[in-house]
Design a protein around this motif. Structure first.
Motif, mmCIF file in Angstrom:
data_model
loop_
_atom_site.group_PDB
_atom_site.id
_atom_site.type_symbol
_atom_site.label_atom_id
_atom_site.label_comp_id
_atom_site.label_asym_id
_atom_site.label_seq_id
_atom_site.Cartn_x
_atom_site.Cartn_y
_atom_site.Cartn_z
ATOM 1 N N ARG A 9 7.982 0.715 -7.541
ATOM 2 C CA ARG A 9 7.489 -0.480 -8.221
ATOM 3 C C ARG A 9 8.181 -1.791 -7.837
ATOM 4 N N GLU A 26 2.597 1.614 -3.497
ATOM 5 C CA GLU A 26 1.700 2.069 -4.554
ATOM 6 C C GLU A 26 1.373 3.547 -4.380
ATOM 7 N N THR A 37 0.835 -1.206 0.000
ATOM 8 C CA THR A 37 0.000 0.000 0.000
ATOM 9 C C THR A 37 0.865 1.249 0.000
ATOM 10 N N SER A 69 -1.186 -6.754 -6.927
ATOM 11 C CA SER A 69 -0.677 -5.385 -6.806
ATOM 12 C C SER A 69 -0.206 -4.857 -8.152
ATOM 13 N N GLY A 70 0.090 -3.564 -8.187
ATOM 14 C CA GLY A 70 0.625 -2.965 -9.395
ATOM 15 C C GLY A 70 2.141 -2.923 -9.411
ATOM 16 N N THR A 71 2.777 -3.683 -8.521
ATOM 17 C CA THR A 71 4.232 -3.651 -8.400
ATOM 18 C C THR A 71 4.901 -4.661 -9.337
ATOM 19 N N MET A 86 4.355 5.252 -5.738
ATOM 20 C CA MET A 86 4.694 4.827 -7.103
ATOM 21 C C MET A 86 6.080 4.172 -7.169
#
Length: 210
Positions: A99, A94, A91, A148-150, A97
């Motif tokens: 990664r 993200e 959390t 997740s966006g990682t 930003m």
């Protein structure tokens, strides 16, 4: 590189910090109890934080090239901690930003390699039964990573030892090394640092063993 290490007072975490500093990286070690961190050196920043609070972690992950985590249960009584604390880290990442993240998972979460000896299969079945709560926690953790966006990597070692690192080990992206029974914590740390810039390991579980 600028690196942040969570679980920095654990066996693998301290090795990550030590080896990263020796390689000239700038390291932020996020800990709950700074007195437990025995590693020192130029380039090290020790940051005390509540690991359950993502807002408290944002400053530790902002502007980092990579985050490395040795967070996990020390015993069956701690089952759940890996997923819960990793969720906080994700959390915070993200929000900032950031990664790249590499975490310690476990070999039993990877696929059984073709040709695995029967004795290894039997041993694994016993281990899975005894440590089922810990492995369930790690499976949730890996699911959180995948959602997740990682750019994540889950490093899956077998039984850990405190022997000196050798730098000699096998890795299998998306798989498990055949007859991989042991690995020194120092070599897990070495492998994680080596994978930071390896695009083949992105969004993958990676088996690693002697």
């Amino acid at each position: 590189m600028k690196l942040t290490v969570f679980g920095a007072t654990g066996g693998i975490g301290q090795e990550i910090v030590r080896q990263a500093l020796a390689s000239g990286h700038e390291v932020t070690a996020v800990v709950r109890d700074p007195a437990r961190l025995t590693v020192t050196g130029a380039g090290l920043t020790v940051r005390r934080a509540d690991l359950t609070d993502p807002e408290a972690l944002r400053g530790a992950v902002a502007g980092r090239d990579a985050v490395l985590s040795g967070l996990g249960a020390r015993s069956r009584a701690d089952a759940g901690v890996a997923a819960r604390l990793t969720r906080s880290v994700l959390t915070a990442m993200e929000a900032e930003m950031t990664r790249r993240i590499l975490v310690v998972s476990a070999a039993p979460l990877g696929p059984t390699p073709e040709g695995q000896p029967l004795v290894d299969r039997a041993t694994l079945a016993v281990i899975n039964a005894v440590l089922k709560d810990i492995y369930a926690d790690l499976r949730v953790m890996e699911s959180e990573l995948a959602a997740s966006g990682t750019d994540w990597t889950a490093v899956r070692p077998p039984r850990l030892t405190d022997k000196p690192g050798t730098g000699q080990y096998r890795t299998v992206v998306g798989g498990t090394p055949l007859r991989g029974r042991f690995l020194a914590r120092a070599d897990v740390a070495h492998a994680m640092l080596a994978m930071i810039d390896d695009p083949a390991t992105l969004k993958q579980g990676v088996g690693v063993a002697h």
